[in-house]
Structure formats: structure tokens, C-alpha cells
Design a protein around this motif. Sequence first.
Motif, short mmCIF file in Angstrom:
data_model
loop_
_atom_site.label_atom_id
_atom_site.label_comp_id
_atom_site.label_asym_id
_atom_site.label_seq_id
_atom_site.Cartn_x
_atom_site.Cartn_y
_atom_site.Cartn_z
N ASP A 74 -29.24 41.51 4.80
CA ASP A 74 -30.43 42.17 4.33
C ASP A 74 -31.21 41.44 3.15
OD1 ASP A 74 -30.05 44.07 6.35
OD2 ASP A 74 -29.00 45.48 4.99
N GLU A 75 -30.29 40.73 2.32
CA GLU A 75 -30.95 40.32 1.09
C GLU A 75 -31.51 38.80 1.61
OE1 GLU A 75 -29.45 38.16 -3.08
OE2 GLU A 75 -28.05 39.30 -1.91
N GLY A 76 -31.00 38.25 2.56
CA GLY A 76 -31.46 36.91 3.06
C GLY A 76 -32.82 36.97 3.81
N LYS A 77 -32.70 38.25 4.40
CA LYS A 77 -34.04 38.65 5.30
C LYS A 77 -35.01 38.97 4.47
CE LYS A 77 -31.72 40.30 9.52
NZ LYS A 77 -31.29 41.37 10.19
N ALA A 78 -34.78 39.47 3.28
CA ALA A 78 -35.87 40.07 2.49
C ALA A 78 -36.64 38.70 1.59
CB ALA A 78 -35.36 40.96 1.18
N GLU A 79 -35.59 37.73 1.36
CA GLU A 79 -36.10 36.69 0.80
C GLU A 79 -36.90 35.68 1.81
OE1 GLU A 79 -33.36 33.99 -1.09
OE2 GLU A 79 -32.73 35.61 -2.67
N LEU A 80 -36.49 35.79 3.15
CA LEU A 80 -37.25 34.98 4.08
C LEU A 80 -38.59 35.49 4.29
CD1 LEU A 80 -36.54 32.64 5.85
CD2 LEU A 80 -35.91 34.19 7.67
N LYS A 81 -38.92 36.92 3.89
CA LYS A 81 -40.08 37.40 4.04
C LYS A 81 -41.14 36.79 2.93
CE LYS A 81 -39.26 41.75 6.66
NZ LYS A 81 -38.92 42.88 6.45
N LEU A 82 -40.48 36.36 1.69
CA LEU A 82 -41.44 36.09 0.91
C LEU A 82 -41.70 34.38 0.94
CD1 LEU A 82 -39.19 37.15 -2.36
CD2 LEU A 82 -41.45 38.12 -1.39
N PRO A 84 -43.52 32.68 3.64
CA PRO A 84 -44.89 32.21 3.80
C PRO A 84 -45.83 32.13 2.60
CG PRO A 84 -44.05 33.95 5.45
CD PRO A 84 -42.94 33.97 4.26
N SER A 85 -45.69 33.11 1.75
CA SER A 85 -46.63 33.03 0.68
C SER A 85 -46.27 31.95 -0.42
CB SER A 85 -46.61 34.27 -0.30
OG SER A 85 -45.26 34.46 -0.75
N VAL A 86 -45.11 31.23 -0.55
CA VAL A 86 -44.69 30.09 -1.23
C VAL A 86 -45.13 28.96 -0.40
CG1 VAL A 86 -42.85 28.79 -2.00
CG2 VAL A 86 -42.74 31.30 -2.36
N GLU A 87 -44.89 28.98 1.04
CA GLU A 87 -45.22 27.76 1.65
C GLU A 87 -46.88 27.48 1.60
OE1 GLU A 87 -43.41 25.41 3.10
OE2 GLU A 87 -41.45 26.45 2.36
N ARG A 88 -47.61 28.58 1.68
CA ARG A 88 -48.95 28.66 1.84
C ARG A 88 -49.48 27.90 0.36
NH1 ARG A 88 -50.03 33.62 1.84
NH2 ARG A 88 -49.66 33.74 4.25
N VAL A 89 -48.79 28.10 -0.62
CA VAL A 89 -49.42 27.26 -1.80
C VAL A 89 -48.89 26.00 -2.11
CG1 VAL A 89 -48.83 27.41 -4.50
CG2 VAL A 89 -49.17 29.46 -3.12
N ASN A 90 -47.65 25.84 -1.35
CA ASN A 90 -47.41 24.39 -1.19
C ASN A 90 -48.20 23.55 -0.30
OD1 ASN A 90 -44.84 24.67 -2.68
ND2 ASN A 90 -43.53 25.04 -1.33
N GLY A 91 -48.69 24.01 0.71
CA GLY A 91 -49.61 23.47 1.59
C GLY A 91 -50.58 23.15 0.75
N VAL A 92 -51.44 24.12 0.15
CA VAL A 92 -52.58 23.79 -0.65
C VAL A 92 -52.50 22.72 -1.63
CG1 VAL A 92 -54.15 24.60 -2.19
CG2 VAL A 92 -53.48 26.08 -0.35
N LEU A 93 -51.21 22.59 -2.19
CA LEU A 93 -51.02 21.69 -3.22
C LEU A 93 -50.99 20.32 -2.68
CD1 LEU A 93 -48.38 23.18 -5.39
CD2 LEU A 93 -50.89 22.70 -6.21
N LYS A 94 -50.44 20.04 -1.45
CA LYS A 94 -50.09 19.09 -0.81
C LYS A 94 -51.50 18.37 -0.01
CE LYS A 94 -47.90 16.97 3.39
NZ LYS A 94 -48.26 17.36 4.86
N ASN A 95 -52.21 19.27 0.71
CA ASN A 95 -53.27 18.97 1.62
C ASN A 95 -54.63 18.72 0.62
OD1 ASN A 95 -51.83 18.81 3.69
ND2 ASN A 95 -52.06 20.98 3.96
N ARG A 96 -54.97 19.79 -0.28
CA ARG A 96 -56.05 19.55 -1.03
C ARG A 96 -56.15 19.04 -2.16
NH1 ARG A 96 -58.35 25.84 -0.80
NH2 ARG A 96 -58.54 26.08 1.29
#
Length: 115
Positions: A74-82, A84-96
Amino acid sequence: MTRSKKTLTCPAGVVTEDTYRSETAHTTIYRFLEEKCNCCVLKNKCTNRQKGRTVSINDNYHLILKAKEYLSTDEGKAELKLRPSVERVNGVLKNRFGLGVTKSWGANKYKMQVY
């Protein structure tokens, strides 16, 4: 597949001792003979290679198994839900902002590029 010491057993029960190390990839590679694979009833599910099957097992495979086990809790599933928001920020930093390509070597110089 099960692995013990220097042997590996395929789903059909064939055991191989034909192994070698790849130090650059940090893996142990096991080879199953062409003669055994081509006459196997499970070949279509196992491999489509004509020269038999090779299996690479990374030195850190035990860490992958631990991570899969943790993500099923359950703890791992809760962290996995977080994630996409982190990956979105990483994508902006990388691409833009061009952080996909470093302009210099070293952690300190890379931090300066980020700033």
C-alpha cells in the motif's frame, strides 16, 4: 527461471552451465543450446531466435525484485501515484530548459548549469 550458483534452468526444465560475464554491463549471460531450444515445445513462448536463447541477469537483479515487492504494498502504491507530478517537472527541465544535454563534466559544473 531459477538460478543457483553457475546454472540456470529454463521453464522446460533444461539446465545450462554455459555462462560468461560481461564486466562492462555487470551481467552474467547464460546460453541455451540451439539443439535443445529448437526441439522444445515451449520455444514459441520463450524465444524466436534460431540459435537458442540467451538470458542476461544483472548483478543488481535482487534490487529489482525488492522494488517490485515494495511497489506492491500500500505504501509503494501511494508513492507510485506521486510519480507523474515529479516526472512532469523533470520533463519540463529537460525539454524546455536544455538539461537533457550537459555542457560540461562533473556534478558541480552540472549544478551550475541548472542554476
